[in-house]
Design a protein around this motif. Structure first.
Motif, short mmCIF file in Angstrom:
data_model
loop_
_atom_site.label_atom_id
_atom_site.label_comp_id
_atom_site.label_asym_id
_atom_site.label_seq_id
_atom_site.Cartn_x
_atom_site.Cartn_y
_atom_site.Cartn_z
N TYR A 17 48.39 36.14 78.20
CA TYR A 17 47.14 36.88 78.36
C TYR A 17 45.98 36.08 77.76
O TYR A 17 44.92 35.95 78.38
CB TYR A 17 47.24 38.26 77.70
N ILE A 36 50.40 41.22 82.52
CA ILE A 36 50.56 42.44 81.72
C ILE A 36 51.46 43.42 82.45
O ILE A 36 52.41 43.97 81.88
CB ILE A 36 49.19 43.04 81.40
N ALA A 52 61.14 39.75 69.49
CA ALA A 52 59.73 39.67 69.14
C ALA A 52 59.10 38.44 69.78
O ALA A 52 57.99 38.51 70.32
CB ALA A 52 59.57 39.63 67.62
N VAL A 93 66.37 40.77 66.79
CA VAL A 93 65.03 41.35 66.76
C VAL A 93 63.98 40.24 66.77
O VAL A 93 62.95 40.34 67.44
CB VAL A 93 64.85 42.26 65.53
N LEU A 94 64.25 39.18 66.03
CA LEU A 94 63.30 38.06 65.99
C LEU A 94 63.16 37.46 67.38
O LEU A 94 62.05 37.17 67.85
CB LEU A 94 63.79 37.00 65.00
N PHE A 130 55.23 44.39 80.87
CA PHE A 130 55.68 45.73 80.49
C PHE A 130 56.86 46.16 81.35
O PHE A 130 57.67 46.97 80.93
CB PHE A 130 54.53 46.73 80.57
N SER A 154 58.34 39.14 73.30
CA SER A 154 57.21 40.02 73.58
C SER A 154 55.88 39.33 73.25
O SER A 154 54.85 39.72 73.78
CB SER A 154 57.33 41.35 72.84
N TYR A 155 55.90 38.28 72.41
CA TYR A 155 54.64 37.56 72.17
C TYR A 155 54.30 36.61 73.32
O TYR A 155 53.18 36.10 73.37
CB TYR A 155 54.69 36.81 70.84
N MET A 198 53.78 37.57 76.15
CA MET A 198 52.69 38.30 76.80
C MET A 198 51.34 37.97 76.15
O MET A 198 50.34 37.77 76.85
CB MET A 198 53.00 39.79 76.66
N VAL A 199 51.34 37.89 74.82
CA VAL A 199 50.09 37.57 74.13
C VAL A 199 49.62 36.17 74.53
O VAL A 199 48.43 35.96 74.84
CB VAL A 199 50.29 37.67 72.61
#
Lengths: 209, 310, 430, 101
Positions: free
Chosen positions: B121, B140, B111, B107-108, B144, B114-115, B117-118
């Protein structure tokens, strides 16, 4: 529940960070910054959850929020004027009431937290929390879990239906006009007909009274 | 629970891995470029060029766009490098050594992905310039599209291990590597990895048709940091592929850590070679491919992996 | 420490941002093959600015902006080529130049002198000021009335416009070019962007109109030239275009290989080009990348000639009217699809065909008839094919995703110095 | 770190969220307030789980339900924003004096 000193220090840092960034969400002029301050607040809370040994929930919270907040930033850029903060802005209403409500709710909740005597049964500090949660999710609470999944699916379908350009009977801008009853009748006629009826209705009632 | 490295040693290891990994990526890029362009291969040049370019970028002064969001702009490369470090940290170095091996390591890692993307962006947005902004928008759509297949294809190796800890996933491959047990897994993983690290042929946010996209306005040390972070990201996905599909530290004769490095390098070579081989897709084609092909395939993969367990 | 870094950096390629005048872009392109320098796609990645040839008047202002975007310490090198005029030296007073300058050693030298501290970095050429003052008239100091509006820093705020989803979201008016590397020199696109979709477009031609070209195709307008030379030049031109297009599609190393091939091909090498076509197809450039992009229907092609027209199925070619080509058995090739992939394939095949022709031509000469099929289309005295092709651009790119639009413009192979300056501002409504 | 301190942090975040939800005119900013309130609810839930339930996984289960609620709130919120914007060209609450189209 007692924790070691390093954990306490980390807790204070994350807690202060979560609160400060939550505050900054409403104190910035840039939409993207607002969304990512909110994300930072979530990351702070997620980190606290990890400190509480709820690793899975904390990490999933962080994982989910990265996507959600990016969508939020994106939607803000799409729909809000002044997305980059070129102009200073403060777009609020009932500001004083809102501040009062915020402060009051904090005081009430904090007071309740301090005054109530909660049962003291700390979780055993093992690394099996993730495993137990997994067993719970797919065991006893499977129904809840599945309901949540079904609710999400329903929401997705509903959200797409609400947001899409085509309504049930055509373009959303033109309103959802029902198709005519007669196959050869024009749609526009049918809708004009109905509007007329709607407008006439009150006067008919008026005549009766 | 496996013994962790002591905190100072862990930090040094992570920094060392990131720097050595970025250097390896740069050298491999240089070699692939030389081979494809049919230039004569000059080995001294190939090994010196990344260092010299890094030194050149470090000696130069930075320039700025008009009114960038300066803090966010500076933060983005650091965030990306940090994510690469987080992702690498959960991957065990050896049977008995790891930097961090939490029970929810998978999960880490997800995560961290998925960051990305942050970070991208923010990097595109905060430059306050057209081309980086278009790059940010593109990522973006891309992010997704690849994220769900990425999670699903990495979840499948967790099934036979019955654990989300990466070391358990590696251990479960003792008899049979996942690349054989789940034949769909590694190919899908490589495609979504190219997307997650936005490297060619899926380099939409930093593409040449945007003159570099989100990195088109960065200069000097900022450019170096961004390139280094991207290379670190590439190492991070290759290392994960090596652990999740190629059996991590498992292998005869050689020590475990060497196997991890060799398998990671193998995947890096595959990723970099394919980035010099295939034409860039159009972004809408990629989005369709991700939702219509990769997502169902990764679901099939997961069902297949689950059915094997029954 | 910094001295050590500088010593190591001496081994690095000089990072060069090259601005070529519209007459010098062929010479400038060849620098991509040079060792010891690296051409960058953006000035921010470079420390040396190379100006090749004389700049068109419209490119001077953007070139000054690009100069100031170079990382300091920066330097400028002017590769004069054959020009006598002095627009560049007037605007870039500190540019390094000498007669018969050999660009690569000069760039290396300037780069090394900068690192060793023997050459002082150039100061910015433009003043560092806001393009417009902050105008605060709203209650919170914002630009216009209410929360939004106005021109806060000389930038118009975004305005609402129709889009394909009917949401009427904000659009962003921006100018792409004229120094945006993927687009032809001198083409400046004024686009309205919604996200990465182009909702409106206009273009301006900033290149100086060239009165007389120096290429063999221009010479062939007046005198009879060897078909062998003419066709070889055509194949080179197509391959050089292909090299540019492949670079925009992201494959820098393959682009270099094709450019090198363009320098090496000789009459009769058609098979080498067909091998390139197979390579491109295997790598997905046609089917993955370019299929369905920028489709041109035959009825939109008024006045358009050359590979662009032939890729849409129009079998027009000035060569069919020449007796010499008839003797060689020349038949124009065509494609049906009319998309970017078809234009790519068309040019590659025409390059192969040209080399075949060149191999068979022997001593055949053209007639010097005043109408020549140049690589971009029909060339007559005083009118180039790019005028008509460029006119297609605005209506073509509206509604496209940005990368698709770039790929489309690249696939048209425009030479803005050939396009007429008269009606250079064509626009399409959003 | 004890239950009281955790709950005070949750209360502070809740207060800020409530302030945002009540005061902001823009739909998206308003939703940010709502998100913050749910965030504090998740924190409080897990705090209770860690301190008062003896580690029963049901506590974490509740936190996951909260996350579902948050996702649903976001999805529906954005859908409604798009719809309202389509119909009224409105992106702030002040422009919606009446709800009937």
């Amino acid at each position: 529940m007692s924790t070691s000193a390093p954990v306490d220090v980390l807790f204070v840092l994350f807690a202060a960070g979560a609160i400060a960034t939550a505050y900054l969400v409403f104190r910035t002029d840039s939409m993207v910054r607002a969304a990512y301050w909110l994300l930072a607040s979530f990351v702070g809370v997620g980190a606290i959850l990890v400190l509480l040994k709820a690793e899975f929930v904390g990490l999933v919270l962080m994982l989910m929020m990265a996507g959600e907040m990016t969508i939020m930033a994106f939607v803000m850029v799409m729909f809000m004027m002044n997305p980059a903060g070129l102009n200073p802005m403060l777009m609020v209403h009932q500001h004083k009431t809102a501040i009062a409500a915020g402060v009051t709710s904090f005081l009430v909740l904090a007071g309740a937290a301090l005054l109530t005597d909660f049962p003291n049964a700390p979780a055993t500090q093992t690394s099996r929390a993730t495993e137990e949660l997994g067993t719970e999710l797919l065991g006893e609470s499977m129904l809840v879990f599945e309901t949540a999944g079904a609710a999400l699916l329903g929401t997705m379908v509903g959200a797409v239906a609400v947001a899409s350009r085509r309504g049930r009977y055509g373009d959303a801008e033109e309103g959802s006009i029902e198709p005519p009853l007669q196959p050869d009748e024009e749609w526009a006629q049918a809708s004009a007909h109905r509007t007329e009826e709607d407008e006439h209705e009150p006067s008919v009632h008026g005549g009766h009274s | 629970m496996r013994p962790y490295l002591s905190p100072p040693l862990a930090v040094i290891t992570m920094i060392g891995v990131l720097i050595a990994g970025s250097y390896a990526v740069a050298v491999l890029e240089e070699i692939a470029g030389t081979l494809v362009s049919r230039r004569p291969l000059r080995l001294t040049y190939v090994f010196w060029a990344p260092l010299a370019t890094a030194a050149l970028l470090l000696t130069q002064g930075r320039t700025s766009t008009e009114r960038p969001d300066a803090q966010a702009w500076a933060l983005a490369p650091a965030l990306l490098a940090g994510l690469a470090a987080v992702g690498l940290a959960v991957i065990p170095i050896d049977q008995n050594t790891s930097v961090a091996d939490p029970a929810a390591g998978f999960v880490l890692y997800s995560a961290a992905i998925s960051y990305v993307m942050v970070a991208v962006y923010l990097h595109g947005w905060s430059a306050n310039s057209t081309l980086p902004l278009i790059g940010a928008y593109r990522f973006i759509a891309q992010a997704f599209a690849f994220q769900i297949p990425f999670l699903l294809v990495l979840l499948a190796p967790a099934l036979p291990a019955e654990s989300l800890a990466i070391s358990d996933i590696v251990e479960a491959q003792e008899s049979l590597w996942n690349v054989v047990r789940q034949p769909l897994g590694l190919p899908i993983f490589l495609v979504v990895s190219a997307a997650a690290t936005f490297s060619l042929p899926l380099d939409f946010p930093d593409a040449a048709d945007l003159a570099g996209g989100t990195s088109s306005e960065v200069s000097a040390s900022h450019r170096l940091a961004w390139r280094g972070a991207r290379a670190g990201l590439l190492v991070m996905v290759a290392a994960m592929g090596a652990s999740a599909f190629l059996g991590g530290w498992q292998g005869p004769w050689l020590p475990g850590w060497l196997w991890v490095i060799l398998k990671t390098l193998l995947l890096l070579v595959i990723l970099i070679a394919s980035s010099h081989t295939f034409a860039r897709l159009r972004i809408e084609r990629f989005v369709v491919l991700a939702w219509v092909v990769l997502l169902p395939l990764s679901l099939v993969n997961i069902f297949f992996a689950g059915a094997l367990l029954l | 420490m910094s001295r050590v870094l500088s010593r190591i950096a001496l081994r690095a390629d000089a990072r060069v941002f090259c601005i070529a005048g519209s007459q010098s872009r062929d010479e400038a392109r060849l620098l991509r093959l040079a060792e010891g320098i690296h051409l960058t796609g953006t000035p921010r990645a470079a420390n040396v600015l190379l100006i090749a040839g004389e700049l068109d008047a419209g490119l001077i202002a953007p070139a000054l902006v690009a100069h100031d975007a170079l990382s300091p310490p920066r330097a400028t090198v002017w590769w004069r080529l054959d020009t006598e005029e002095a627009l560049v030296s007037k605007n870039f007073p500190n540019a390094f130049m000498e007669d018969d300058l050999d660009p690569v050693p000069a760039l290396r030298r300037v780069h090394e002198e900068l690192l060793a501290g023997q050459r002082e970095g150039e100061a910015p050429l433009l003043p560092d000021v806001e393009p417009a003052q902050w105008q605060g008239i709203g209650p919170y100091g914002q630009g216009g009335k209410g929360m939004t509006g106005g021109v806060p820093y000389g930038r118009p705020m975004a305005e609402r416009a129709d889009d394909r989803d009917g949401l009427k979201l904000d659009y962003l008016p921006v100018r792409i070019g004229p120094l945006f590397a993927p687009l032809p020199v001198g083409l400046a696109l004024d686009v309205k962007l919604q996200g990465d979709v182009i909702q409106g477009a206009a273009f301006e031609n900033l290149a100086d109109a060239s009165t007389d070209g120096t290429s063999i195709f221009h010479r062939a307008l007046r005198v009879a030239v060897l078909i062998r030379d003419l066709e070889l030049a055509r194949a080179r031109s197509h391959l050089e275009w292909l090299s540019d297009a492949v670079a925009v599609a992201g494959a820098a190393s393959l682009s270099e290989r094709i450019l090198r091939l363009a320098q090496q091909v000789a009459p009769g090498d058609g098979d080498a080009i067909r091998a390139v076509e197979r390579t491109l197809r295997r790598r997905g450039f046609f089917d993955w990348s370019m299929r369905g992009v920028g489709v041109l229907k035959t009825n939109a092609l008024e006045g358009v000639s050359g590979p662009v027209a032939r890729a849409s199925g129009l079998s027009i070619d000035a060569r069919t009217k020449e007796a010499a080509y008839e003797r060689l058995g020349f038949e124009p090739l065509t494609q049906d699809a009319g998309d970017a992939a078809a234009r790519w394939i068309q040019r590659v095949r025409e390059a192969a065909q040209a080399l075949d022709l060149a191999g068979q031509a022997g001593d055949e000469r053209t007639g010097g008839s005043g109408a020549i099929e140049s690589p971009r289309g029909l060339l007559t005295d005083g009118a180039g094919p790019s005028t008509a092709t460029a006119r297609l651009v605005p209506s073509l790119v509206v509604g496209m995703e940005f990368g698709e639009a770039v790929a489309t413009v690249v696939s048209l192979d425009l030479d803005m110095s050939e396009a007429q300056p008269l009606d250079n501002h064509v626009s399409a409504a959003s | 770190m004890n239950l009281d301190s955790l709950l005070i942090v949750a209360a502070a975040i809740f207060g800020i969220g409530l302030y945002g939800a009540l005061s902001q005119q823009s739909f998206v900013m308003l939703m940010m307030g709502l998100e913050l309130m749910i965030n504090s609810a998740i924190l409080a839930t897990v705090a209770f789980w860690a301190a008062s339930t003896g580690g029963s996984p049901k506590g974490q289960m509740l936190a996951i339900v909260f996350m579902t609620v948050m996702a649903i709130e976001m999805a529906l919120g954005f859908a409604l924003i798009v719809n309202v914007y389509r119909a009224r060209k409105a992106d702030i609450t002040e422009k919606l004096k009446k709800l009937k189209a």
